[in-house]
Design a protein around this motif. Sequence first.
Motif, PDB file in Angstrom:
ATOM      1  N   ASN A   1      65.812  31.653  60.611  1.00 45.85           N
ATOM      2  CA  ASN A   1      65.166  31.317  59.338  1.00 45.85           C
ATOM      3  C   ASN A   1      65.728  30.011  58.793  1.00 45.85           C
ATOM      4  O   ASN A   1      66.692  29.437  59.323  1.00 45.85           O
ATOM      5  N   ALA A   2      65.144  29.549  57.698  1.00 42.03           N
ATOM      6  CA  ALA A   2      65.521  28.264  57.111  1.00 42.03           C
ATOM      7  C   ALA A   2      66.955  28.281  56.595  1.00 42.03           C
ATOM      8  O   ALA A   2      67.667  27.264  56.673  1.00 42.03           O
ATOM      9  N   PHE A   3      67.402  29.403  56.080  1.00 40.80           N
ATOM     10  CA  PHE A   3      68.762  29.478  55.557  1.00 40.80           C
ATOM     11  C   PHE A   3      69.786  29.285  56.672  1.00 40.80           C
ATOM     12  O   PHE A   3      70.747  28.529  56.526  1.00 40.80           O
ATOM     13  N   GLU A   4      69.580  29.953  57.802  1.00 42.29           N
ATOM     14  CA  GLU A   4      70.494  29.794  58.929  1.00 42.29           C
ATOM     15  C   GLU A   4      70.470  28.355  59.442  1.00 42.29           C
ATOM     16  O   GLU A   4      71.518  27.794  59.781  1.00 42.29           O
ATOM     17  N   ARG A   5      69.290  27.751  59.508  1.00 45.83           N
ATOM     18  CA  ARG A   5      69.196  26.351  59.938  1.00 45.83           C
ATOM     19  C   ARG A   5      69.960  25.436  58.980  1.00 45.83           C
ATOM     20  O   ARG A   5      70.641  24.496  59.388  1.00 45.83           O
ATOM     21  N   SER A   6      69.878  25.739  57.682  1.00 45.63           N
ATOM     22  CA  SER A   6      70.587  24.952  56.668  1.00 45.63           C
ATOM     23  C   SER A   6      72.102  25.068  56.847  1.00 45.63           C
ATOM     24  O   SER A   6      72.823  24.065  56.770  1.00 45.63           O
ATOM     25  N   LEU A   7      72.579  26.280  57.103  1.00 42.62           N
ATOM     26  CA  LEU A   7      74.018  26.463  57.318  1.00 42.62           C
ATOM     27  C   LEU A   7      74.478  25.752  58.587  1.00 42.62           C
ATOM     28  O   LEU A   7      75.543  25.128  58.609  1.00 42.62           O
ATOM     29  N   ALA A   8      73.674  25.818  59.645  1.00 45.39           N
ATOM     30  CA  ALA A   8      74.014  25.135  60.888  1.00 45.39           C
ATOM     31  C   ALA A   8      74.069  23.622  60.667  1.00 45.39           C
ATOM     32  O   ALA A   8      74.993  22.950  61.152  1.00 45.39           O
ATOM     33  N   ALA A   9      73.119  23.096  59.940  1.00 46.64           N
ATOM     34  CA  ALA A   9      73.102  21.662  59.662  1.00 46.64           C
ATOM     35  C   ALA A   9      74.340  21.259  58.865  1.00 46.64           C
ATOM     36  O   ALA A   9      74.951  20.210  59.119  1.00 46.64           O
TER      37      ALA A   9
ATOM     38  N   MET B   1      82.078  20.755  62.249  1.00 42.58           N
ATOM     39  CA  MET B   1      82.710  22.037  62.570  1.00 42.58           C
ATOM     40  C   MET B   1      81.955  22.641  63.748  1.00 42.58           C
ATOM     41  O   MET B   1      80.741  22.874  63.668  1.00 42.58           O
ATOM     42  N   GLY B   2      82.673  22.850  64.858  1.00 42.41           N
ATOM     43  CA  GLY B   2      82.052  23.475  66.017  1.00 42.41           C
ATOM     44  C   GLY B   2      81.709  24.938  65.729  1.00 42.41           C
ATOM     45  O   GLY B   2      82.390  25.606  64.951  1.00 42.41           O
ATOM     46  N   PHE B   3      80.646  25.409  66.335  1.00 43.05           N
ATOM     47  CA  PHE B   3      80.248  26.806  66.148  1.00 43.05           C
ATOM     48  C   PHE B   3      79.322  27.225  67.274  1.00 43.05           C
ATOM     49  O   PHE B   3      78.770  26.402  67.990  1.00 43.05           O
ATOM     50  N   GLU B   4      79.187  28.517  67.422  1.00 42.63           N
ATOM     51  CA  GLU B   4      78.199  29.113  68.323  1.00 42.63           C
ATOM     52  C   GLU B   4      77.275  29.963  67.470  1.00 42.63           C
ATOM     53  O   GLU B   4      77.690  30.519  66.451  1.00 42.63           O
ATOM     54  N   TYR B   5      76.042  30.071  67.903  1.00 41.10           N
ATOM     55  CA  TYR B   5      75.072  30.854  67.143  1.00 41.10           C
ATOM     56  C   TYR B   5      74.668  32.103  67.945  1.00 41.10           C
ATOM     57  O   TYR B   5      74.177  31.990  69.065  1.00 41.10           O
ATOM     58  N   GLU B   6      74.901  33.260  67.363  1.00 41.67           N
ATOM     59  CA  GLU B   6      74.521  34.558  67.919  1.00 41.67           C
ATOM     60  C   GLU B   6      74.919  34.708  69.387  1.00 41.67           C
ATOM     61  O   GLU B   6      74.108  35.079  70.231  1.00 41.67           O
ATOM     62  N   THR B   7      76.185  34.448  69.674  1.00 40.90           N
ATOM     63  CA  THR B   7      76.663  34.580  71.053  1.00 40.90           C
ATOM     64  C   THR B   7      77.451  35.863  71.281  1.00 40.90           C
ATOM     65  O   THR B   7      77.697  36.227  72.428  1.00 40.90           O
TER      66      THR B   7
END
Length: 115
Positions: free
Chosen positions: A3-11, A18-24
């Motif tokens: 969703n848009a909120f998750e995309r906003s947090l990733a951006a 800050m490095g991160f992984e999404y739903e891994t």
Amino acid sequence: MRNAFERSLAASLKKRKMGFEYETLKLPYTQSHSYTPDFVLANGIIIESKGHFRRGAGEAAKMIAVRDQHPHLDIRFVFYNAHARISGQKQTYAQWAEKNGFLWAHEEIPDEWLK
């Protein structure tokens, strides 16, 4: 991203370098509930009488979880109408029981189960 909120947090994380992984990760969890059988026969067989599964697949899933967590128990079903389709599904109660390894009967406890 879902969703848009998750995309906003990733951006925001990317912008801040800050490095991160999404739903891994997949983390199993259990919830503590209890099951009260309808009938426990003198021979130890547990009888669950069912007119229908309430809460749709939730009740069916509960019975599978009970079976999986207590494999030493002999849980059997007596359905009011074993040949009726489960609400919202193509399979009947009898088909569900067979698919999930439960013995079942239609309307009455068989004499063989009483021995």
